[in-house]
Design a protein around this motif. Structure first.
Motif, short mmCIF file in Angstrom:
data_model
loop_
_atom_site.label_atom_id
_atom_site.label_comp_id
_atom_site.label_asym_id
_atom_site.label_seq_id
_atom_site.Cartn_x
_atom_site.Cartn_y
_atom_site.Cartn_z
N SER A 44 18.98 6.50 7.71
CA SER A 44 19.99 7.32 8.39
C SER A 44 21.39 6.81 8.09
N ARG A 45 22.23 7.71 7.63
CA ARG A 45 23.60 7.37 7.28
C ARG A 45 24.38 6.90 8.52
N GLU A 46 24.09 7.49 9.68
CA GLU A 46 24.82 7.14 10.90
C GLU A 46 24.54 5.71 11.35
N ALA A 47 23.36 5.18 11.04
CA ALA A 47 22.94 3.90 11.60
C ALA A 47 23.07 2.74 10.64
N VAL A 48 22.87 2.99 9.36
CA VAL A 48 22.68 1.90 8.42
C VAL A 48 23.91 1.72 7.54
N ALA B 13 0.81 -1.22 0.00
CA ALA B 13 0.00 0.00 0.00
C ALA B 13 0.85 1.26 0.00
N MET B 14 2.12 1.14 0.35
CA MET B 14 2.99 2.31 0.49
C MET B 14 3.56 2.76 -0.85
N ASP B 15 4.10 4.00 -0.83
CA ASP B 15 4.80 4.55 -1.99
C ASP B 15 6.26 4.88 -1.66
N GLY B 16 6.59 5.01 -0.38
CA GLY B 16 7.95 5.30 0.04
C GLY B 16 8.13 4.85 1.48
N PHE B 17 9.39 4.70 1.88
CA PHE B 17 9.69 4.14 3.20
C PHE B 17 10.84 4.91 3.82
N LEU B 18 10.74 5.20 5.13
CA LEU B 18 11.85 5.87 5.81
C LEU B 18 12.22 5.13 7.08
N LEU B 19 13.53 5.14 7.34
CA LEU B 19 14.08 4.50 8.53
C LEU B 19 15.03 5.50 9.17
N THR B 20 14.61 6.02 10.33
CA THR B 20 15.31 7.13 10.97
C THR B 20 16.11 6.68 12.19
N SER B 21 16.44 5.41 12.27
CA SER B 21 17.07 4.85 13.47
C SER B 21 18.38 5.55 13.83
N ARG B 22 18.66 5.54 15.13
CA ARG B 22 19.94 6.04 15.62
C ARG B 22 21.03 4.99 15.46
N TYR B 23 20.67 3.72 15.49
CA TYR B 23 21.62 2.64 15.21
C TYR B 23 20.86 1.39 14.81
N GLU B 24 21.51 0.58 13.99
CA GLU B 24 20.93 -0.63 13.43
C GLU B 24 22.07 -1.61 13.15
N GLY B 25 21.71 -2.78 12.64
CA GLY B 25 22.70 -3.67 12.06
C GLY B 25 22.55 -3.54 10.55
N LEU B 26 21.86 -4.49 9.95
CA LEU B 26 21.39 -4.35 8.57
C LEU B 26 19.90 -4.63 8.65
#
Length: 398
Positions: free
Chosen positions: A326-330, A296-309
């Motif tokens: 987020s460049r810092e997290a992903v 149903a979506m058209d775009g997706f955002l992930l704003t995490s402060r940290y992640e793995g993959l």
């Protein structure tokens, strides 16, 4: 004729055995997150005539995510864990008893978001040859403050790192950043966060059905956010990005999937940002239809402060969604297609919104991206085959 433990280990490795080997898994909890989804997808794709899973849980753990399915697939759940801090004697005694009473467990696979390897130490003492530490995150989740508490955390982490140095026989990581955080300098195997490709492949008919279900118009643009509503996932900034996007495209909504402690704060922020009623759809967590919501979506955002993959980024790209993370997290390893862009958490929300707008305006053929994700090696069938081979060749008791 009695077969020695060494001989039994050889038989397991060579495939000359009766019934499947059993691998004890740790990391399945009651709330549904990326690690839980990875673990159940891995289990679904095992040849269970060769490999069966058991699951280690806290002695007082509530019903686990996917518990019913685990039992249906032939898995067992051992609620025997006690906190090392609050009950060190029970923590050791109950784990010792588990391995003593279940010699059929020939491997342990710890899926960790934080520094943790204790079960692997007990397994090593009981002669379990395959002891996997699998890092799924790139930063400690403990953001508490206070001098004494931070001292305690430092001591705890020092003990954990000592265990990490000594107990695992194998180091696995979902990304380079996750490896550097959990076991810097150790040789490791990159295990790609594989997904069920066909489940997330874009489907126009599913898109129409899902949009009708939630009263979303044909031309309304839908941005998506999927994750626990907690500080490390940074959902308040995601909401700010959507507010900037909504100024550009008033006929737009934000679909937020997940639950958590920041729910009330998000509701308040919606009022502060003067967003229209029903422009933000809270979908809740623990859903089994997230793959349909992606459609149903058209775009997706992930704003995490940290992640793995993040598995959600693999899923979103498989569904053909333009993504901004987020460049810092992903890690850069998450950019498995041309759909993913990176922006800094220091960038203004409008910068993120513009990146999403540009990605959505390109309107690539979404159906094509499932095959691209598979070709990049993120098909769970590929991931499961690699890990199944590892379990069979290195599992055993000595």
């Amino acid at each position: 004729m009695k077969i020695s433990d060494k001989g039994m280990s050889t038989m397991i490795a060579s495939g000359s055995r009766k019934g499947p080997i059993r691998i004890l898994q740790w990391g399945m909890h009651s709330s549904l997150g990326g690690v839980e989804q990875f673990m159940i997808d891995l289990y679904r794709h095992m040849d269970r005539e060769l490999v069966q899973f058991d699951f280690l849980a806290a002695h007082d753990a509530p019903k686990l995510a996917f518990e019913d399915e685990i039992l249906d697939l032939g898995g067992r759940i051992f609620r025997v864990q006690y906190s090392q801090r609050t009950s060190p004697i029970r923590a050791q005694a109950h784990m010792d008893r588990l391995f003593a009473e279940h010699p059929e467990i020939v491997g342990v696979h710890v899926h960790a978001n934080f520094l943790y390897a204790y079960p692997l130490g007990i397994a090593k003492r009981h002669g379990v040859n395959l002891r996997i530490l699998h890092s799924h995150n790139s930063c400690s989740c403990d953001a508490r403050s206070g001098a004494l508490l931070n001292l305690g955390i430092t001591i705890r982490d020092s003990i954990a790192r000592s265990q990490i140095d000594r107990y695992p026989s194998r180091y696995l990581a979902c990304s380079d950043r996750a490896a550097r955080f959990m076991f810097p300098g150790k040789p490791y195997l990159w295990v790609k966060n594989g997904i069920d490709i066909e489940r997330f492949r874009f489907s126009p008919s599913v898109r129409q059905r899902s949009r009708r279900r939630y009263g979303i118009g044909e031309h309304t643009e839908v941005l998506g956010f999927c994750g626990h509503m907690v500080d490390r996932k940074n959902p308040l900034f995601a909401l700010k990005v959507f507010a900037a996007y909504h100024q550009m495209r008033p006929d737009s909504v934000l679909m937020m999937i997940g639950g958590g402690e920041l729910f009330d704060a998000l509701k308040m922020r919606i009022q502060e940002l003067a967003l229209p009623e029903r422009s933000v759809l809270f979908m809740g967590g623990g859903r089994d239809d997230v793959h349909e919501l992606y459609q149903a979506m058209d775009g997706f955002l992930l704003t995490s402060r940290y992640e793995g993959l993040p598995i959600v980024l693999v899923e979103a790209q498989c569904a053909g969604l333009p993504c901004v993370a987020s460049r810092e997290a992903v890690t850069d390893q998450a950019a498995i297609t041309d759909l993913l862009q990176y922006r800094s958490l220091d960038d203004a929300a409008s910068v993120w919104a513009q990146a999403l707008r540009e990605g959505i305006d390109r309107r690539a053929d979404r159906v094509l991206y499932a095959d691209r994700v598979a070709e990049a090696g993120f098909d769970m069938r590929t991931t499961a085959a690699m890990l199944q081979n590892l379990y069979l060749t290195e599992g055993g008791r000595s």
